[in-house]
Design a protein around this motif. Structure first.
Motif, mmCIF file in Angstrom:
data_model
loop_
_atom_site.group_PDB
_atom_site.id
_atom_site.type_symbol
_atom_site.label_atom_id
_atom_site.label_comp_id
_atom_site.label_asym_id
_atom_site.label_seq_id
_atom_site.Cartn_x
_atom_site.Cartn_y
_atom_site.Cartn_z
ATOM 1 N N TRP A 224 41.572 39.234 -4.185
ATOM 2 C CA TRP A 224 42.283 38.786 -2.988
ATOM 3 C C TRP A 224 41.300 38.339 -1.914
ATOM 4 O O TRP A 224 40.148 38.775 -1.891
ATOM 5 N N GLU A 238 46.430 36.317 -6.720
ATOM 6 C CA GLU A 238 46.909 35.618 -7.912
ATOM 7 C C GLU A 238 48.382 35.239 -7.814
ATOM 8 O O GLU A 238 48.864 34.381 -8.566
ATOM 9 N N ARG A 239 49.109 35.838 -6.875
ATOM 10 C CA ARG A 239 50.523 35.505 -6.711
ATOM 11 C C ARG A 239 50.735 34.299 -5.794
ATOM 12 O O ARG A 239 51.853 33.814 -5.657
ATOM 13 N N ARG A 266 51.709 43.692 -1.381
ATOM 14 C CA ARG A 266 52.035 42.802 -2.498
ATOM 15 C C ARG A 266 52.109 43.585 -3.806
ATOM 16 O O ARG A 266 53.002 43.351 -4.627
ATOM 17 N N HIS A 267 51.180 44.517 -3.985
ATOM 18 C CA HIS A 267 51.214 45.333 -5.202
ATOM 19 C C HIS A 267 52.498 46.162 -5.275
ATOM 20 O O HIS A 267 53.044 46.372 -6.366
#
Length: 424
Positions: A224, A238-239, A266-267
């Protein structure tokens, strides 16, 4: 609130161990067993360690989760003005009756055995958390990680390690790898960890432990990225990419803290509302906090007052970077520090940003560095310095000489707490 019941119990707890810090988990496990193991009944835990930024990161994660309507417990330390700040139940500071009840229960269950103040109060926090419904529990490590009293949760949903640097060497080790090893002690088998910006030798230690435990890492600048661009915060993983307002917590270092918080959110599957709330609604006192109201600003209305509790070289660099971004204005510091800190390491980065410094002793703190020694260290760092008997007196001295100056009160969370109490 005058002389609440919790104050008397906390005072008794201070006498249960001759040392303020004595790192081991044996006493914590004993008391938790006597209490019926409340640490096993906590809402899903996010455990946060690091030298700098862990409190700000926790505040942003909490703001983000609450922005999605989640109920969040939070445990932080030390407190600034009153102990209740350490325990937040489902979004609200613990009430005096609830605090008194869990402290009393822990004191009785301990049976007079030796236990440190932090250990027994951490057990009290677990007891309160286990009895109050919530969606998440945020735990900030008190000191280190491996042997910290918070490190008793077998299976957190996530861990976070913010930047690691030299601090508390008398407890954690003299080298950066040694200290990183203590912070990495919060890693758990197969549990993901968000890793903030690290020196290479610290990251090597964290990665080695994670590999042994099979703990997936999401590492800054590998998995990130977070950076300021055109007056906005850009976060990318990666999202995909997020375009957000800059953090409401001031200072360029908060970009990376926000990045760690966003990576965590996000995780956890949090969405847009959480991302926005994390950077716009976080509240974390005494971290480049502007003091606009209260007796201190009123006493010198021309001064622009700021408060920061940072106390190590990394904090000194972060404060210096923040001052560099503020509009030009003659800037003074009022500083008090503890005798366990690297005063020269804290002062040196500030030298190019300060017109002068007034040193004070921290009221009520046995470990305060005498104001004269703080002033001498500032002078050696290249900052013109003298002393004053109090923060109020220091502000009066600055106002008389430079009535429209910017003033940063800094050097210790204990000094910051004293200022916030005085300015209440």
């Amino acid at each position: 609130m005058s002389a609440p019941g919790s104050d008397a119990i906390l005072q008794r707890m201070m006498a249960l161990h001759p040392k303020i810090i004595d790192l081991t988990l044996d006493r914590v496990w004993r008391l938790l067993a006597a209490l019926g193991h409340p640490e096993r009944d906590l809402p899903p835990v996010i455990h946060i360690a690091g030298t700098n930024g862990k409190g700000s990161t926790l505040a942003m994660v909490r703001a983000g989760l609450e922005g999605e309507g989640k109920r969040v417990h939070a445990y932080t330390s030390p407190h600034l003005a009153r102990f209740h700040e350490r325990i937040r139940l489902a979004g609200q500071l613990i009430t005096e009756p609830d605090l008194t009840a869990v402290l009393d229960e822990c004191y009785a269950a301990n049976g007079g055995e030796a236990i440190t103040y932090f250990e027994i109060t951490t057990c009290a926090a677990f007891l309160a958390f286990a009895r109050t419904p919530a969606d998440y529990t945020l735990l900030e490590v008190g000191l280190g990680g491996r042997l910290d009293a918070t490190n008793v949760v077998d299976r957190p949903v996530l861990t976070v390690i913010t930047p690691v640097s030299l601090d508390h060497q008398q407890y954690l080790g003299e080298t950066l790898p040694e200290i990183a090893g203590e912070k990495a002690g919060i890693l758990k088998r197969l549990v993901p960890c968000i890793v903030g910006p690290q020196e290479e030798e610290a990251l090597d230690v964290i990665e080695a432990r994670a590999e042994r435990l099979g703990a997936p890492l999401l590492v800054h600048r590998q998995h990130w990225h977070a950076y300021a661009e055109r007056g906005r915060l850009t976060f990318q993983d990666e999202r995909g990419l997020l375009d957000l307002p800059l953090p409401n917590l001031p200072g360029p270092h908060q970009i990376e803290n926000a990045g760690a918080a966003l990576a965590a959110l996000r995780h956890l599957g949090a969405g847009e509302a959480a991302h926005d709330a994390a950077v716009t609604r976080a509240d974390w006192p005494a971290r480049m906090q502007r003091l606009r109201e209260g007796p201190l600003p009123a006493s010198a209305p021309g001064l622009e007052l700021w408060l920061d509790g940072g106390h190590n070289p990394s904090a000194g660099r972060a404060i210096a970077a923040t001052l560099a971004q503020l509009p030009a204005r003659p800037t003074w510091a009022v500083s008090g520090m503890l005798n366990t800190k690297d005063v020269a390491g804290f002062m040196t980065p500030l030298a190019g940003h300060l017109k002068g410094l007034i040193a004070v002793s921290i009221p009520g703190e046995a470990a305060t560095l005498p104001a004269e020694i703080t002033a001498e260290a500032a002078t050696r760092a290249g900052i013109p310095a003298e002393t004053a008997p109090s923060v109020e007196a220091a502000l009066a001295m600055i106002a008389a000489r430079d009535p429209s100056a910017r003033v940063l009160i800094c050097g210790s969370l204990y000094l910051a707490g004293s200022v916030l109490r005085a300015n209440a």
